[in-house]
Design a protein around this motif. Structure first.
Motif, PDB file in Angstrom:
ATOM      1  N   ARG A   1       0.786  -1.221   0.000  1.00  0.00           N
ATOM      2  CA  ARG A   1       0.000   0.000   0.000  1.00  0.00           C
ATOM      3  C   ARG A   1       0.822   1.277   0.000  1.00  0.00           C
TER       4      ARG A   1
ATOM      5  N   THR B   1       2.218   3.133  -3.146  1.00  0.00           N
ATOM      6  CA  THR B   1       1.501   4.126  -3.956  1.00  0.00           C
ATOM      7  C   THR B   1       2.300   5.415  -4.015  1.00  0.00           C
TER       8      THR B   1
ATOM      9  N   ARG C   1       4.554   6.001  -6.938  1.00  0.00           N
ATOM     10  CA  ARG C   1       3.981   6.043  -8.277  1.00  0.00           C
ATOM     11  C   ARG C   1       3.441   7.433  -8.600  1.00  0.00           C
ATOM     12  N   ARG C   2       3.795   8.418  -7.783  1.00  0.00           N
ATOM     13  CA  ARG C   2       3.262   9.741  -8.078  1.00  0.00           C
ATOM     14  C   ARG C   2       3.878  10.252  -9.382  1.00  0.00           C
TER      15      ARG C   2
ATOM     16  N   PHE D   1      -6.012   6.491   2.880  1.00  0.00           N
ATOM     17  CA  PHE D   1      -5.306   6.026   1.691  1.00  0.00           C
ATOM     18  C   PHE D   1      -5.748   6.808   0.455  1.00  0.00           C
TER      19      PHE D   1
ATOM     20  N   GLY E   1      -3.431   9.287  -1.797  1.00  0.00           N
ATOM     21  CA  GLY E   1      -3.277   9.129  -3.246  1.00  0.00           C
ATOM     22  C   GLY E   1      -3.602  10.402  -4.003  1.00  0.00           C
TER      23      GLY E   1
ATOM     24  N   VAL F   1      -0.848  12.587  -6.262  1.00  0.00           N
ATOM     25  CA  VAL F   1      -1.048  12.751  -7.704  1.00  0.00           C
ATOM     26  C   VAL F   1      -1.153  14.226  -8.084  1.00  0.00           C
TER      27      VAL F   1
END
Length: 540
Positions: free
Chosen positions: A89, A92, A95-96, A257, A261, A265
């Motif tokens: 988890r 994440t 992965r920005r 979460f 995210g 982003v």
């Protein structure tokens, strides 16, 4: 002696035989970066050099520097630790994205405008003084939040390596980092900071490639064996490799979460120290190319942090990681020690080298953050608001240097308080504040012809106040054993990241302020900006 202190001491003792080497490596990194800064300082002749490096960097150089700014202590320390402790988890966070439209707000201002900050872009269509004040305030607040993570990472790294267990010693390390960043920015300006970032990016990528290779070598390049061993040593079994270990069935953690995210982003596009990088290239075409370079470098790096995280779980073990640092910030350095051999000289050398590279990472990032905030104060608030555009370049640069000192002092004080928090979590807060205050205003300014000064002010201040306010009353600050103030509890906001609430609120306030405004927007300037956004014609 507590388990944490015992483990930190043990980790330090493993390298104690090679302490002179460790100190030498740290000194070499610091002296090399100082040398670059002094050299660049001699090339800094005017405000354009200080703020934008004379717009003399190539697309590749700027892409390397952008990736250096992006790959901070949170990437190397916090995310590796989070993956080692919680598996999927938190990954994440690695992965920005780097949106391809980064150059848009920075490289579409007219040739007559000396663009040095985010305020230059926003003030083009709006009333100068109020918008510049808001943009400068937001830039400084976001930068300070990001600085907290770097300061915390510095304290953890050097404490582990030198066996420093006292709070006073850790605070002294934070103060040293603050002093160095003041020197870097005051002397080198953007030229010095950019060159330091480029060198640091090469070193960090090289160190990460080496440790990733050694981790995979331990498992004969069998990723299945790596994941299986990590799951076995985690104490969670197969659940370690499944979604939900940290953000599981609890409704609040699921919302946390989602909030994390969204912040990661969207927040990237509002980070001031990233945005100002696109002023350092000569034109819009070079800005776009530098984004492509940055995407490739950053993407490769974050793929390797996954290997570092699972490698730390498999070879070091969550117990040793948490005993060394409860938030997992020491996972990567401890992994370097283990892949080299805990009792070997090679292990001590790897530990020292990786820690020194991470320390150089911290120094470079804090310099970029401090430059973004001090230049915004000097250019937006001092020169254009306080002095109403009548300040000379010499006076403006002097104000920037004084602002650097002040921001350095504030960062040292707050970094001392945040030294035991997970640095990835702290960076996520900075992303949330940036996405709440800066991003709505940038997007509205670029794409909404009716957008007005009142809308910009309501968006920036509304998003900023709500984001910071929710953080202050969240478990990050109080009411949690890992909080900044663990012994008190005034947390009424349940989420650790405010993005889920503050980002929509920032967009809403920008819309509301505009529709309630009696100001007539400048449609001619919007039309000019729109042409630039679509074609890049005449970009400064």
């Amino acid at each position: 002696m507590s388990p944490a202190i015992t483990q930190v001491t043990l980790a330090a003792n493993e390298a104690s035989e090679h302490r002179p080497l460790i100190i030498t490596l740290f000194a070499l990194f610091v002296l090399a970066t100082l040398g670059i800064t002094v050299w660049a300082g001699r090339q800094t002749k005017d405000a354009a050099d200080f703020y934008a490096g004379g717009r003399s960097f190539s697309a590749f150089q700027n892409g390397l520097a952008v990736s250096g700014d992006y790959m901070s202590a949170a990437s190397f320390l916090g995310i590796a630790g989070a993956i080692a402790l919680f598996a999927r988890r938190p990954s994440t966070a690695n992965r920005r994205p780097v949106p391809g439209w980064y150059p848009c707000p920075c490289r579409r201002t007219p040739r007559t405008l000396p663009a040095h900050s985010m305020g230059d872009v926003l003030a083009y269509r709006m009333r100068q003084r109020p918008v510049r004040t808001a943009a400068g305030t937001s830039t400084i607040v976001v930068s300070i939040f990001y600085l907290l993570a770097q300061m915390a990472g510095a304290g953890v790294l050097v404490s582990l390596l030198l066996g420093i267990t006292s709070d006073a010693g850790k605070i002294l390390i934070v103060a040293l980092v603050g002093l160095l960043m003041i020197v870097y920015v005051s002397i080198g300006g953007m030229k010095g900071t950019t060159w330091v970032q480029m060198v640091k990016a090469v070193l960090l990528i090289g160190g990460t490639i080496l440790i990733t290779f050694l981790v995979l070598l331990k498992f004969d390049f069998n990723i299945s064996d790596l994941l299986g061993t990590a799951a076995e040593k985690s104490g969670h079994g197969a659940a370690f490799l499944e979604p939900g270990l940290q953000y599981g069935a609890n409704g609040t953690t699921k919302l946390d979460f989602i909030s994390l995210g969204i912040a990661l982003v969207l927040g990237t596009a509002g980070l001031p120290h990233i945005l100002i990088r696109f002023y350092t290239v000569p034109n819009a075409k070079a800005a776009r190319k530098s984004v492509n370079w940055a995407i490739g470098i950053i993407g490769a790096f974050y793929l390797m942090t996954i290997a570092l995280g699972f490698g730390a779980a498999a070879l070091v073990g969550p117990k040793e990681i948490t005993e060394s640092n409860p938030s997992g910030n020491t996972a990567a350095p401890l992994l370097a020690l283990h892949v080299g051999g805990v009792d070997s000289a090679w292990g001590a050398i790897l530990l020292a080298t990786i820690s020194a590279v991470a320390f150089a990472t911290i120094l470079a990032v804090v310099a970029g953050l401090t430059l973004a905030s001090s230049s915004s104060f000097a250019h937006d608030i001092y020169a254009n608001v306080i002095r109403k555009g009548e300040a000379t370049e010499k006076e403006e640069m002097r104000a920037a240097r004084w602002a650097t000192v002040f921001i350095g002092i504030v960062s040292i004080a707050l970094g001392a308080l945040a030294r035991d928090l997970n640095v990835a979590g702290l960076v996520a807060l900075a992303f949330a504040v940036a996405a709440s205050a800066n991003l709505p205003t940038i997007l509205y300014s670029l794409f909404w012809k009716r957008f007005t000064t009142q809308g910009a002010l309501w968006s920036i201040y509304g998003g900023l106040i709500v984001a910071v306010g929710l953080v202050l009353f969240s478990p990050v600050v109080s009411g949690d054993p890992k909080a900044m103030f663990p012994d008190v509890d005034f947390a009424w906001f349940p989420l650790k990241n405010p993005g889920l609430i503050s980002i929509p609120f920032g967009f809403f306030m920008g819309w509301l302020g505009t529709v309630l405004s009696k100001e007539e927007p400048d449609k001619a300037k919007y039309a000019e900006l729109e042409v630039r956004s679509l074609t890049g014609t005449g970009a400064h």
